[in-house]
Motif scaffolding. Sequence first.
Motif, PDB file in Angstrom:
ATOM      1  N   SER A   1       7.295  -7.308 -18.897  1.00 60.03           N
ATOM      2  CA  SER A   1       7.773  -8.577 -18.339  1.00 60.03           C
ATOM      3  C   SER A   1       9.301  -8.635 -18.330  1.00 60.03           C
ATOM      4  O   SER A   1       9.917  -9.128 -17.384  1.00 60.03           O
ATOM      5  CB  SER A   1       7.214  -9.758 -19.144  1.00 60.03           C
ATOM      6  OG  SER A   1       5.812  -9.806 -19.051  1.00 60.03           O
ATOM      7  N   VAL A   2       9.915  -8.096 -19.404  1.00 64.73           N
ATOM      8  CA  VAL A   2      11.382  -7.999 -19.452  1.00 64.73           C
ATOM      9  C   VAL A   2      11.887  -7.112 -18.318  1.00 64.73           C
ATOM     10  O   VAL A   2      12.859  -7.439 -17.625  1.00 64.73           O
ATOM     11  CB  VAL A   2      11.848  -7.449 -20.822  1.00 64.73           C
ATOM     12  CG1 VAL A   2      13.327  -7.084 -20.787  1.00 64.73           C
ATOM     13  CG2 VAL A   2      11.584  -8.468 -21.921  1.00 64.73           C
ATOM     14  N   PHE A   3      11.206  -5.982 -18.116  1.00 67.96           N
ATOM     15  CA  PHE A   3      11.570  -5.053 -17.040  1.00 67.96           C
ATOM     16  C   PHE A   3      11.442  -5.733 -15.669  1.00 67.96           C
ATOM     17  O   PHE A   3      12.329  -5.629 -14.823  1.00 67.96           O
ATOM     18  CB  PHE A   3      10.677  -3.816 -17.108  1.00 67.96           C
ATOM     19  CG  PHE A   3      10.992  -2.769 -16.067  1.00 67.96           C
ATOM     20  CD1 PHE A   3      12.106  -1.960 -16.195  1.00 67.96           C
ATOM     21  CD2 PHE A   3      10.169  -2.596 -14.966  1.00 67.96           C
ATOM     22  CE1 PHE A   3      12.405  -0.993 -15.241  1.00 67.96           C
ATOM     23  CE2 PHE A   3      10.453  -1.631 -14.011  1.00 67.96           C
ATOM     24  CZ  PHE A   3      11.575  -0.828 -14.148  1.00 67.96           C
TER      25      PHE A   3
ATOM     26  N   ILE B   1      10.310 -16.297 -11.674  1.00 71.93           N
ATOM     27  CA  ILE B   1      10.032 -16.710 -13.050  1.00 71.93           C
ATOM     28  C   ILE B   1       8.560 -17.099 -13.239  1.00 71.93           C
ATOM     29  O   ILE B   1       7.886 -16.633 -14.157  1.00 71.93           O
ATOM     30  CB  ILE B   1      10.938 -17.896 -13.459  1.00 71.93           C
ATOM     31  CG1 ILE B   1      12.390 -17.428 -13.622  1.00 71.93           C
ATOM     32  CG2 ILE B   1      10.446 -18.544 -14.756  1.00 71.93           C
ATOM     33  CD1 ILE B   1      12.645 -16.549 -14.819  1.00 71.93           C
ATOM     34  N   LEU B   2       8.050 -17.956 -12.364  1.00 69.71           N
ATOM     35  CA  LEU B   2       6.687 -18.472 -12.528  1.00 69.71           C
ATOM     36  C   LEU B   2       5.617 -17.390 -12.340  1.00 69.71           C
ATOM     37  O   LEU B   2       4.664 -17.334 -13.122  1.00 69.71           O
ATOM     38  CB  LEU B   2       6.455 -19.659 -11.591  1.00 69.71           C
ATOM     39  CG  LEU B   2       7.358 -20.873 -11.854  1.00 69.71           C
ATOM     40  CD1 LEU B   2       7.070 -21.984 -10.869  1.00 69.71           C
ATOM     41  CD2 LEU B   2       7.194 -21.379 -13.284  1.00 69.71           C
ATOM     42  N   PRO B   3       5.731 -16.495 -11.330  1.00 66.56           N
ATOM     43  CA  PRO B   3       4.749 -15.402 -11.245  1.00 66.56           C
ATOM     44  C   PRO B   3       4.760 -14.482 -12.466  1.00 66.56           C
ATOM     45  O   PRO B   3       3.701 -14.050 -12.929  1.00 66.56           O
ATOM     46  CB  PRO B   3       5.188 -14.642  -9.981  1.00 66.56           C
ATOM     47  CG  PRO B   3       5.892 -15.652  -9.155  1.00 66.56           C
ATOM     48  CD  PRO B   3       6.586 -16.542 -10.135  1.00 66.56           C
ATOM     49  N   ILE B   4       5.949 -14.197 -13.012  1.00 68.23           N
ATOM     50  CA  ILE B   4       6.034 -13.355 -14.213  1.00 68.23           C
ATOM     51  C   ILE B   4       5.424 -14.080 -15.408  1.00 68.23           C
ATOM     52  O   ILE B   4       4.715 -13.487 -16.227  1.00 68.23           O
ATOM     53  CB  ILE B   4       7.503 -12.964 -14.494  1.00 68.23           C
ATOM     54  CG1 ILE B   4       8.016 -12.009 -13.406  1.00 68.23           C
ATOM     55  CG2 ILE B   4       7.650 -12.302 -15.865  1.00 68.23           C
ATOM     56  CD1 ILE B   4       9.506 -11.730 -13.456  1.00 68.23           C
ATOM     57  N   TYR B   5       5.668 -15.387 -15.494  1.00 63.46           N
ATOM     58  CA  TYR B   5       5.090 -16.223 -16.556  1.00 63.46           C
ATOM     59  C   TYR B   5       3.563 -16.212 -16.483  1.00 63.46           C
ATOM     60  O   TYR B   5       2.877 -16.093 -17.500  1.00 63.46           O
ATOM     61  CB  TYR B   5       5.631 -17.648 -16.394  1.00 63.46           C
ATOM     62  CG  TYR B   5       5.100 -18.666 -17.374  1.00 63.46           C
ATOM     63  CD1 TYR B   5       4.919 -18.362 -18.718  1.00 63.46           C
ATOM     64  CD2 TYR B   5       4.793 -19.954 -16.953  1.00 63.46           C
ATOM     65  CE1 TYR B   5       4.457 -19.307 -19.614  1.00 63.46           C
ATOM     66  CE2 TYR B   5       4.325 -20.908 -17.836  1.00 63.46           C
ATOM     67  CZ  TYR B   5       4.154 -20.586 -19.164  1.00 63.46           C
ATOM     68  OH  TYR B   5       3.684 -21.527 -20.044  1.00 63.46           O
TER      69      TYR B   5
END
Length: 481
Positions: free
Chosen positions: A57-59, A284-288
Amino acid sequence: MKRKGRKKDHKNTKKQEKENHYADIDPENQNFLLDSSVGKKKYETQYHPGTTSFGMSVFNLSNAIVGSGILGLSYAMANTGIALFVILLLFVSIVSLYSVHLLLKTANEGGSLLYEQLGMKAFGMAGKLAASGSITMQNIGAMSSYLFIVKYELPLVIKTFMNIEETTGEWYLNGDYLVLLVSVILILPLSLLKNLGYLGYTSGFSLLCMVFFLIVVIWKMFQIPCPMDSDVMNMTLINATLAPLLNENISSDDMCKPKYFIFNSQTVYAVPILTFSFVCHPAILPIYEELKGRSRKRMMNVSYVSFFAMFLMYLLAALFGYLTFYGNVEPELLHTYSAYLGADVLLLIVRLAVLMAVTLTVPVVIFPIRSSITQLLWAGKEFRWWRHCSITVALLTFTNVLVIFVPTIRDIFGFIGASAAAMLIFILPSAFYIKLVKKEPMKSVQKIGAAFFFLSGIIVMTGCMTLIILDWTQNVASDGH
Protein backbone atom coordinates in the motif's frame (compact mmCIF):
# COMPACT_ATOMS: atom_id res chain seq x y z
CA MET A 1 -42.68 -23.43 3.66
CA LYS A 2 -39.68 -25.43 4.80
CA ARG A 3 -37.65 -24.16 1.84
CA LYS A 4 -38.56 -20.55 2.69
CA GLY A 5 -37.61 -21.15 6.31
CA ARG A 6 -34.25 -22.58 5.26
CA LYS A 7 -33.59 -19.56 3.03
CA LYS A 8 -34.43 -17.23 5.91
CA ASP A 9 -32.13 -19.13 8.30
CA HIS A 10 -29.38 -19.06 5.66
CA LYS A 11 -29.74 -15.28 5.31
CA ASN A 12 -29.65 -14.80 9.11
CA THR A 13 -26.53 -16.98 9.34
CA LYS A 14 -24.85 -14.91 6.60
CA LYS A 15 -25.85 -11.70 8.39
CA GLN A 16 -24.34 -12.98 11.68
CA GLU A 17 -21.11 -13.97 9.86
CA LYS A 18 -20.95 -10.52 8.30
CA GLU A 19 -21.43 -8.84 11.69
CA ASN A 20 -18.73 -11.07 13.23
CA HIS A 21 -16.32 -9.80 10.52
CA TYR A 22 -16.94 -6.28 11.82
CA ALA A 23 -16.56 -7.14 15.51
CA ASP A 24 -13.01 -5.82 15.77
CA ILE A 25 -13.67 -2.63 13.81
CA ASP A 26 -14.40 0.66 15.56
CA PRO A 27 -18.07 1.76 15.34
CA GLU A 28 -17.33 4.61 12.92
CA ASN A 29 -15.62 2.33 10.39
CA GLN A 30 -18.22 -0.39 10.98
CA ASN A 31 -21.09 1.91 10.00
CA PHE A 32 -19.19 3.11 6.98
CA LEU A 33 -18.35 -0.36 5.70
CA LEU A 34 -21.90 -1.59 6.11
CA ASP A 35 -23.35 1.44 4.35
CA SER A 36 -20.78 1.54 1.59
CA SER A 37 -22.18 -1.58 -0.05
CA VAL A 38 -25.57 -0.01 -0.81
CA GLY A 39 -26.34 0.03 -4.52
CA LYS A 40 -23.61 -2.43 -5.51
CA LYS A 41 -24.08 -5.79 -7.19
CA LYS A 42 -24.74 -8.82 -5.02
CA TYR A 43 -21.21 -10.24 -5.19
CA GLU A 44 -19.78 -6.83 -4.25
CA THR A 45 -21.99 -6.42 -1.18
CA GLN A 46 -20.39 -9.36 0.66
CA TYR A 47 -17.86 -7.97 3.14
CA HIS A 48 -14.34 -8.81 2.09
CA PRO A 49 -11.27 -7.62 3.97
CA GLY A 50 -8.60 -5.81 1.98
CA THR A 51 -5.90 -8.00 0.52
CA THR A 52 -3.06 -5.49 0.03
CA SER A 53 -0.30 -5.49 2.65
CA PHE A 54 0.95 -2.38 4.44
CA GLY A 55 4.21 -2.32 2.44
CA MET A 56 2.49 -2.73 -0.93
CA SER A 57 0.00 0.00 0.00
CA VAL A 58 2.94 2.32 0.75
CA PHE A 59 4.41 1.42 -2.66
CA ASN A 60 1.06 2.08 -4.40
CA LEU A 61 0.57 5.44 -2.68
CA SER A 62 4.17 6.46 -3.46
CA ASN A 63 3.43 5.60 -7.11
CA ALA A 64 0.37 7.83 -6.96
CA ILE A 65 2.35 10.76 -5.50
CA VAL A 66 5.52 10.72 -7.60
CA GLY A 67 5.32 11.88 -11.19
CA SER A 68 6.62 14.38 -13.69
CA GLY A 69 6.44 17.13 -11.05
CA ILE A 70 9.82 15.95 -9.72
CA LEU A 71 11.44 17.34 -12.89
CA GLY A 72 10.32 20.88 -12.00
CA LEU A 73 11.44 20.99 -8.36
CA SER A 74 15.02 22.19 -8.98
CA TYR A 75 13.56 25.07 -10.99
CA ALA A 76 11.33 25.90 -8.03
CA MET A 77 14.33 25.86 -5.67
CA ALA A 78 16.36 28.04 -8.06
CA ASN A 79 13.61 30.68 -7.78
CA THR A 80 12.95 30.46 -4.03
CA GLY A 81 16.32 29.59 -2.49
CA ILE A 82 17.11 26.50 -0.41
CA ALA A 83 15.62 27.64 2.92
CA LEU A 84 12.36 29.00 1.46
CA PHE A 85 11.96 25.88 -0.72
CA VAL A 86 12.34 23.54 2.30
CA ILE A 87 9.74 25.60 4.21
CA LEU A 88 7.30 25.43 1.28
CA LEU A 89 7.95 21.70 0.72
CA LEU A 90 7.31 20.98 4.39
CA PHE A 91 4.16 23.14 4.34
CA VAL A 92 2.68 21.45 1.24
CA SER A 93 3.47 17.92 2.50
CA ILE A 94 1.85 18.63 5.91
CA VAL A 95 -1.31 20.18 4.44
CA SER A 96 -1.54 17.28 1.95
CA LEU A 97 -1.44 14.82 4.85
CA TYR A 98 -4.08 16.83 6.72
CA SER A 99 -6.33 16.74 3.67
CA VAL A 100 -5.88 12.93 3.49
CA HIS A 101 -7.05 12.79 7.13
CA LEU A 102 -10.12 14.88 6.28
CA LEU A 103 -10.86 12.75 3.21
CA LEU A 104 -10.68 9.44 5.11
CA LYS A 105 -12.90 10.71 7.92
CA THR A 106 -15.40 12.10 5.42
CA ALA A 107 -15.45 8.78 3.54
CA ASN A 108 -16.26 6.96 6.79
CA GLU A 109 -19.09 9.36 7.62
CA GLY A 110 -20.36 9.73 4.06
CA GLY A 111 -20.34 6.00 3.37
CA SER A 112 -18.56 6.07 0.03
CA LEU A 113 -15.12 5.26 -1.35
CA LEU A 114 -15.59 7.30 -4.52
CA TYR A 115 -14.44 10.93 -4.63
CA GLU A 116 -17.24 11.91 -7.04
CA GLN A 117 -19.87 10.12 -4.92
CA LEU A 118 -18.78 12.08 -1.83
CA GLY A 119 -19.26 15.26 -3.87
CA MET A 120 -22.74 14.08 -4.88
CA LYS A 121 -23.70 13.33 -1.26
CA ALA A 122 -22.32 16.65 -0.02
CA PHE A 123 -23.52 19.15 -2.63
CA GLY A 124 -25.54 17.20 -5.20
CA MET A 125 -24.64 17.42 -8.88
CA ALA A 126 -22.54 20.58 -8.29
CA GLY A 127 -20.29 18.65 -5.86
CA LYS A 128 -20.00 15.71 -8.24
CA LEU A 129 -19.09 18.04 -11.13
CA ALA A 130 -16.51 19.85 -8.96
CA ALA A 131 -14.83 16.57 -7.94
CA SER A 132 -14.99 15.06 -11.43
CA GLY A 133 -13.81 18.29 -13.09
CA SER A 134 -10.85 18.68 -10.71
CA ILE A 135 -9.73 15.07 -11.19
CA THR A 136 -10.10 15.43 -14.98
CA MET A 137 -8.08 18.69 -15.01
CA GLN A 138 -5.37 17.17 -12.82
CA ASN A 139 -5.10 14.11 -15.08
CA ILE A 140 -5.03 16.24 -18.24
CA GLY A 141 -2.25 18.26 -16.62
CA ALA A 142 -0.36 15.05 -15.87
CA MET A 143 -0.83 13.84 -19.47
CA SER A 144 0.37 17.20 -20.80
CA SER A 145 3.47 17.12 -18.59
CA TYR A 146 4.27 13.59 -19.82
CA LEU A 147 3.92 14.64 -23.46
CA PHE A 148 6.05 17.72 -22.75
CA ILE A 149 8.82 15.34 -21.66
CA VAL A 150 8.44 13.53 -25.01
CA LYS A 151 8.59 16.90 -26.79
CA TYR A 152 11.75 17.94 -24.94
CA GLU A 153 13.66 14.68 -24.66
CA LEU A 154 12.93 12.60 -27.77
CA PRO A 155 14.67 15.05 -30.18
CA LEU A 156 17.79 14.93 -27.95
CA VAL A 157 17.74 11.12 -27.90
CA ILE A 158 17.45 11.01 -31.72
CA LYS A 159 20.28 13.55 -32.07
CA THR A 160 22.49 11.43 -29.81
CA PHE A 161 21.77 8.19 -31.70
CA MET A 162 22.30 9.83 -35.11
CA ASN A 163 25.37 11.76 -33.87
CA ILE A 164 23.93 15.11 -34.98
CA GLU A 165 25.49 18.14 -33.37
CA GLU A 166 23.72 21.01 -35.13
CA THR A 167 20.02 20.98 -35.99
CA THR A 168 19.25 22.13 -39.52
CA GLY A 169 15.45 22.03 -39.35
CA GLU A 170 14.84 18.32 -39.97
CA TRP A 171 11.23 17.36 -39.19
CA TYR A 172 12.28 14.32 -37.14
CA LEU A 173 14.09 16.64 -34.71
CA ASN A 174 11.03 18.84 -34.21
CA GLY A 175 9.43 18.10 -30.84
CA ASP A 176 5.91 19.07 -32.00
CA TYR A 177 5.95 16.54 -34.86
CA LEU A 178 7.44 13.85 -32.60
CA VAL A 179 4.70 14.33 -29.98
CA LEU A 180 2.04 13.87 -32.67
CA LEU A 181 3.77 10.76 -34.02
CA VAL A 182 4.17 9.14 -30.59
CA SER A 183 0.54 9.97 -29.76
CA VAL A 184 -0.81 8.40 -32.97
CA ILE A 185 1.52 5.38 -33.28
CA LEU A 186 1.99 4.33 -29.62
CA ILE A 187 -0.34 6.10 -27.19
CA LEU A 188 -3.62 5.98 -29.17
CA PRO A 189 -3.65 2.18 -29.80
CA LEU A 190 -2.84 1.48 -26.12
CA SER A 191 -5.47 3.99 -24.96
CA LEU A 192 -8.16 2.33 -27.09
CA LEU A 193 -7.84 -0.95 -25.15
CA LYS A 194 -11.03 -1.75 -23.25
CA ASN A 195 -9.18 -2.82 -20.09
CA LEU A 196 -5.97 -1.61 -18.46
CA GLY A 197 -4.35 -5.05 -18.25
CA TYR A 198 -0.57 -4.93 -18.14
CA LEU A 199 -0.58 -1.12 -18.40
CA GLY A 200 -1.40 -0.98 -14.69
CA TYR A 201 2.15 -2.10 -13.92
CA THR A 202 3.73 0.91 -15.63
CA SER A 203 3.23 3.04 -12.51
CA GLY A 204 5.75 0.81 -10.73
CA PHE A 205 8.15 1.15 -13.65
CA SER A 206 7.62 4.92 -13.50
CA LEU A 207 8.62 5.03 -9.82
CA LEU A 208 11.77 2.99 -10.51
CA CYS A 209 12.66 5.39 -13.35
CA MET A 210 12.31 8.38 -11.02
CA VAL A 211 14.51 6.69 -8.39
CA PHE A 212 17.12 6.02 -11.10
CA PHE A 213 16.77 9.67 -12.21
CA LEU A 214 17.40 10.82 -8.61
CA ILE A 215 20.56 8.67 -8.35
CA VAL A 216 21.90 10.14 -11.61
CA VAL A 217 21.11 13.72 -10.45
CA ILE A 218 23.12 13.14 -7.26
CA TRP A 219 25.97 11.47 -9.17
CA LYS A 220 26.19 14.21 -11.83
CA MET A 221 26.40 16.98 -9.24
CA PHE A 222 29.93 15.75 -8.41
CA GLN A 223 30.91 15.50 -12.11
CA ILE A 224 29.73 18.84 -13.53
CA PRO A 225 32.06 21.68 -12.46
CA CYS A 226 30.86 25.12 -11.49
CA PRO A 227 31.04 27.56 -13.15
CA MET A 228 30.25 25.87 -16.46
CA ASP A 229 31.98 27.05 -19.67
CA SER A 230 28.98 29.09 -20.81
CA ASP A 231 28.82 30.78 -17.40
CA VAL A 232 32.49 31.81 -17.64
CA MET A 233 31.83 33.39 -21.05
CA ASN A 234 28.75 35.20 -19.74
CA MET A 235 30.65 36.50 -16.70
CA THR A 236 33.51 37.73 -18.97
CA LEU A 237 31.01 39.72 -21.04
CA ILE A 238 29.33 41.15 -17.93
CA ASN A 239 32.68 42.15 -16.44
CA ALA A 240 33.75 43.78 -19.71
CA THR A 241 30.60 45.92 -19.89
CA LEU A 242 29.58 46.58 -16.29
CA ALA A 243 32.82 46.47 -14.28
CA PRO A 244 34.18 49.82 -15.59
CA LEU A 245 30.89 51.47 -14.63
CA LEU A 246 30.70 49.87 -11.19
CA ASN A 247 34.47 50.01 -10.49
CA GLU A 248 34.37 46.39 -9.34
CA ASN A 249 34.75 42.88 -10.69
CA ILE A 250 31.87 40.45 -10.64
CA SER A 251 33.29 37.12 -9.49
CA SER A 252 32.17 33.91 -11.16
CA ASP A 253 32.28 32.35 -7.69
CA ASP A 254 29.09 34.27 -6.87
CA MET A 255 27.28 32.11 -9.42
CA CYS A 256 28.32 28.97 -7.53
CA LYS A 257 27.15 30.06 -4.10
CA PRO A 258 23.77 28.65 -3.03
CA LYS A 259 21.10 31.22 -2.21
CA TYR A 260 18.75 30.62 0.70
CA PHE A 261 15.99 33.15 0.02
CA ILE A 262 15.15 34.34 -3.51
CA PHE A 263 12.19 36.43 -4.63
CA ASN A 264 11.58 37.12 -8.32
CA SER A 265 8.81 36.91 -10.93
CA GLN A 266 9.20 33.09 -11.14
CA THR A 267 8.94 32.49 -7.37
CA VAL A 268 5.14 32.37 -7.72
CA TYR A 269 5.43 29.04 -9.59
CA ALA A 270 6.98 27.27 -6.56
CA VAL A 271 3.76 26.54 -4.63
CA PRO A 272 1.78 25.31 -7.70
CA ILE A 273 4.71 23.06 -8.74
CA LEU A 274 4.82 21.58 -5.22
CA THR A 275 1.04 21.09 -4.99
CA PHE A 276 1.07 19.46 -8.44
CA SER A 277 3.82 17.12 -7.20
CA PHE A 278 1.91 16.01 -4.07
CA VAL A 279 -1.56 15.37 -5.52
CA CYS A 280 -2.56 11.74 -4.93
CA HIS A 281 -6.01 12.23 -3.42
CA PRO A 282 -8.11 10.46 -6.11
CA ALA A 283 -6.02 7.33 -5.36
CA ILE A 284 -6.36 7.51 -1.56
CA LEU A 285 -9.81 5.91 -1.28
CA PRO A 286 -9.15 2.97 -3.68
CA ILE A 287 -5.90 2.19 -1.81
CA TYR A 288 -7.78 2.45 1.50
CA GLU A 289 -10.44 0.01 0.23
CA GLU A 290 -7.81 -2.61 -0.64
CA LEU A 291 -5.72 -2.22 2.55
CA LYS A 292 -5.43 -5.39 4.65
CA GLY A 293 -6.69 -4.84 8.22
CA ARG A 294 -8.44 -1.72 6.99
CA SER A 295 -8.80 1.14 9.48
CA ARG A 296 -8.37 4.88 9.27
CA LYS A 297 -5.38 4.81 11.62
CA ARG A 298 -3.61 2.16 9.51
CA MET A 299 -4.26 4.11 6.31
CA MET A 300 -2.88 7.27 7.90
CA ASN A 301 0.28 5.33 8.82
CA VAL A 302 0.56 4.29 5.15
CA SER A 303 0.22 7.98 4.22
CA TYR A 304 2.87 9.09 6.76
CA VAL A 305 5.45 6.64 5.40
CA SER A 306 4.65 7.43 1.73
CA PHE A 307 4.67 11.19 2.17
CA PHE A 308 7.90 11.12 4.20
CA ALA A 309 9.61 8.99 1.52
CA MET A 310 8.44 11.35 -1.24
CA PHE A 311 9.43 14.39 0.85
CA LEU A 312 13.01 13.07 1.03
CA MET A 313 13.04 12.12 -2.65
CA TYR A 314 11.73 15.53 -3.74
CA LEU A 315 14.14 17.38 -1.46
CA LEU A 316 17.18 15.45 -2.72
CA ALA A 317 16.18 15.82 -6.39
CA ALA A 318 15.60 19.56 -6.02
CA LEU A 319 18.72 20.17 -3.93
CA PHE A 320 21.24 18.27 -6.05
CA GLY A 321 19.73 19.59 -9.28
CA TYR A 322 19.99 23.13 -7.96
CA LEU A 323 23.54 22.67 -6.62
CA THR A 324 24.56 21.42 -10.10
CA PHE A 325 23.22 24.33 -12.19
CA TYR A 326 22.24 27.02 -9.64
CA GLY A 327 20.50 29.84 -11.52
CA ASN A 328 20.72 28.05 -14.89
CA VAL A 329 18.12 25.38 -14.07
CA GLU A 330 15.41 25.06 -16.74
CA PRO A 331 11.75 24.29 -15.90
CA GLU A 332 12.40 20.63 -16.85
CA LEU A 333 15.59 19.49 -15.09
CA LEU A 334 16.47 16.60 -17.41
CA HIS A 335 16.58 19.00 -20.36
CA THR A 336 19.13 21.18 -18.55
CA TYR A 337 21.81 18.47 -18.68
CA SER A 338 21.94 18.36 -22.49
CA ALA A 339 23.60 21.80 -22.75
CA TYR A 340 26.52 20.70 -20.55
CA LEU A 341 26.92 16.95 -21.05
CA GLY A 342 26.02 16.41 -24.70
CA ALA A 343 26.07 12.69 -25.65
CA ASP A 344 26.45 11.29 -22.13
CA VAL A 345 25.67 7.53 -22.03
CA LEU A 346 24.26 7.48 -18.49
CA LEU A 347 22.05 10.48 -19.25
CA LEU A 348 20.89 8.79 -22.46
CA ILE A 349 19.80 5.72 -20.46
CA VAL A 350 17.88 7.97 -18.03
CA ARG A 351 16.20 9.74 -20.93
CA LEU A 352 15.15 6.48 -22.57
CA ALA A 353 13.82 5.09 -19.27
CA VAL A 354 11.82 8.26 -18.52
CA LEU A 355 10.50 8.41 -22.11
CA MET A 356 9.32 4.79 -21.92
CA ALA A 357 7.73 5.37 -18.53
CA VAL A 358 5.80 8.50 -19.52
CA THR A 359 4.71 7.08 -22.90
CA LEU A 360 3.24 3.99 -21.21
CA THR A 361 1.71 6.04 -18.39
CA VAL A 362 -0.35 8.36 -20.64
CA PRO A 363 -2.86 5.57 -21.54
CA VAL A 364 -3.19 4.73 -17.82
CA VAL A 365 -4.08 8.37 -17.08
CA ILE A 366 -6.62 8.48 -19.93
CA PHE A 367 -8.67 5.62 -18.44
CA PRO A 368 -10.03 7.49 -15.33
CA ILE A 369 -10.73 10.66 -17.38
CA ARG A 370 -12.69 8.69 -19.98
CA SER A 371 -14.53 6.79 -17.24
CA SER A 372 -15.45 10.04 -15.46
CA ILE A 373 -16.76 11.64 -18.68
CA THR A 374 -18.76 8.49 -19.49
CA GLN A 375 -20.31 8.45 -16.00
CA LEU A 376 -21.30 12.10 -16.26
CA LEU A 377 -22.81 12.03 -19.76
CA TRP A 378 -23.81 8.40 -20.38
CA ALA A 379 -24.40 6.94 -16.90
CA GLY A 380 -26.03 3.52 -17.03
CA LYS A 381 -25.65 3.20 -20.81
CA GLU A 382 -24.13 0.12 -22.42
CA PHE A 383 -20.54 0.19 -23.66
CA ARG A 384 -20.21 1.54 -27.21
CA TRP A 385 -16.96 1.45 -29.19
CA TRP A 386 -17.76 4.68 -31.07
CA ARG A 387 -18.18 6.54 -27.77
CA HIS A 388 -15.04 4.92 -26.30
CA CYS A 389 -12.95 5.89 -29.36
CA SER A 390 -14.41 9.40 -29.72
CA ILE A 391 -13.61 10.38 -26.11
CA THR A 392 -10.07 8.94 -26.40
CA VAL A 393 -9.32 10.79 -29.66
CA ALA A 394 -10.79 14.05 -28.29
CA LEU A 395 -8.69 13.84 -25.09
CA LEU A 396 -5.47 13.09 -26.98
CA THR A 397 -6.15 15.86 -29.52
CA PHE A 398 -6.82 18.43 -26.80
CA THR A 399 -3.68 17.41 -24.86
CA ASN A 400 -1.51 17.56 -28.00
CA VAL A 401 -2.81 21.06 -28.80
CA LEU A 402 -1.88 22.14 -25.26
CA VAL A 403 1.62 20.66 -25.51
CA ILE A 404 2.28 22.21 -28.95
CA PHE A 405 1.04 25.72 -28.15
CA VAL A 406 1.92 26.15 -24.45
CA PRO A 407 5.55 27.43 -24.33
CA THR A 408 6.99 25.50 -21.36
CA ILE A 409 6.18 22.72 -18.92
CA ARG A 410 6.41 25.36 -16.18
CA ASP A 411 3.09 26.80 -17.34
CA ILE A 412 1.37 23.40 -17.10
CA PHE A 413 2.80 22.80 -13.61
CA GLY A 414 1.81 26.32 -12.56
CA PHE A 415 -1.76 26.44 -13.93
CA ILE A 416 -2.81 22.90 -12.94
CA GLY A 417 -1.07 23.18 -9.57
CA ALA A 418 -2.84 26.45 -8.78
CA SER A 419 -6.28 25.24 -9.91
CA ALA A 420 -7.05 21.49 -9.91
CA ALA A 421 -4.35 20.50 -7.39
CA ALA A 422 -5.47 23.22 -4.96
CA MET A 423 -9.07 21.98 -5.33
CA LEU A 424 -8.10 18.35 -4.64
CA ILE A 425 -5.75 19.10 -1.71
CA PHE A 426 -7.36 22.08 0.04
CA ILE A 427 -10.89 22.94 -1.02
CA LEU A 428 -12.84 19.73 -1.75
CA PRO A 429 -11.72 17.57 1.24
CA SER A 430 -12.45 20.39 3.70
CA ALA A 431 -15.80 21.29 2.07
CA PHE A 432 -16.91 17.62 2.06
CA TYR A 433 -15.79 17.24 5.68
CA ILE A 434 -17.75 20.30 6.85
CA LYS A 435 -20.89 19.13 5.03
CA LEU A 436 -20.90 15.35 5.66
CA VAL A 437 -19.40 14.90 9.15
CA LYS A 438 -22.56 15.56 11.16
CA LYS A 439 -21.47 14.35 14.60
CA GLU A 440 -19.13 17.32 15.13
CA PRO A 441 -20.73 20.76 15.69
CA MET A 442 -19.64 23.72 13.59
CA LYS A 443 -17.98 25.31 16.62
CA SER A 444 -15.78 22.25 17.28
CA VAL A 445 -12.02 22.53 16.82
CA GLN A 446 -12.14 20.01 13.94
CA LYS A 447 -14.78 21.93 11.98
CA ILE A 448 -13.09 25.31 12.61
CA GLY A 449 -9.79 23.77 11.43
CA ALA A 450 -11.48 22.44 8.28
CA ALA A 451 -13.08 25.85 7.62
CA PHE A 452 -9.70 27.55 8.02
CA PHE A 453 -8.18 24.96 5.66
CA PHE A 454 -10.93 25.68 3.12
CA LEU A 455 -10.25 29.44 3.27
CA SER A 456 -6.50 28.81 2.97
CA GLY A 457 -7.18 26.84 -0.22
CA ILE A 458 -9.23 29.69 -1.68
CA ILE A 459 -6.43 32.17 -0.88
CA VAL A 460 -3.70 29.88 -2.30
CA MET A 461 -5.67 29.19 -5.49
CA THR A 462 -6.77 32.78 -6.22
CA GLY A 463 -3.41 34.27 -5.19
CA CYS A 464 -1.30 31.89 -7.29
CA MET A 465 -3.63 32.08 -10.31
CA THR A 466 -3.61 35.90 -10.21
CA LEU A 467 0.20 36.11 -9.97
CA ILE A 468 0.69 33.49 -12.71
CA ILE A 469 -1.67 35.33 -15.07
CA LEU A 470 0.14 38.60 -14.31
CA ASP A 471 3.46 36.90 -15.08
CA TRP A 472 2.05 35.60 -18.39
CA THR A 473 0.84 39.04 -19.42
CA GLN A 474 3.84 41.11 -18.24
CA ASN A 475 6.75 38.75 -18.90
CA VAL A 476 5.82 37.24 -22.25
CA ALA A 477 9.43 36.88 -23.40
CA SER A 478 10.89 35.83 -20.03
CA ASP A 479 11.33 32.20 -21.13
CA GLY A 480 12.60 32.93 -24.62
CA HIS A 481 9.31 32.21 -26.43
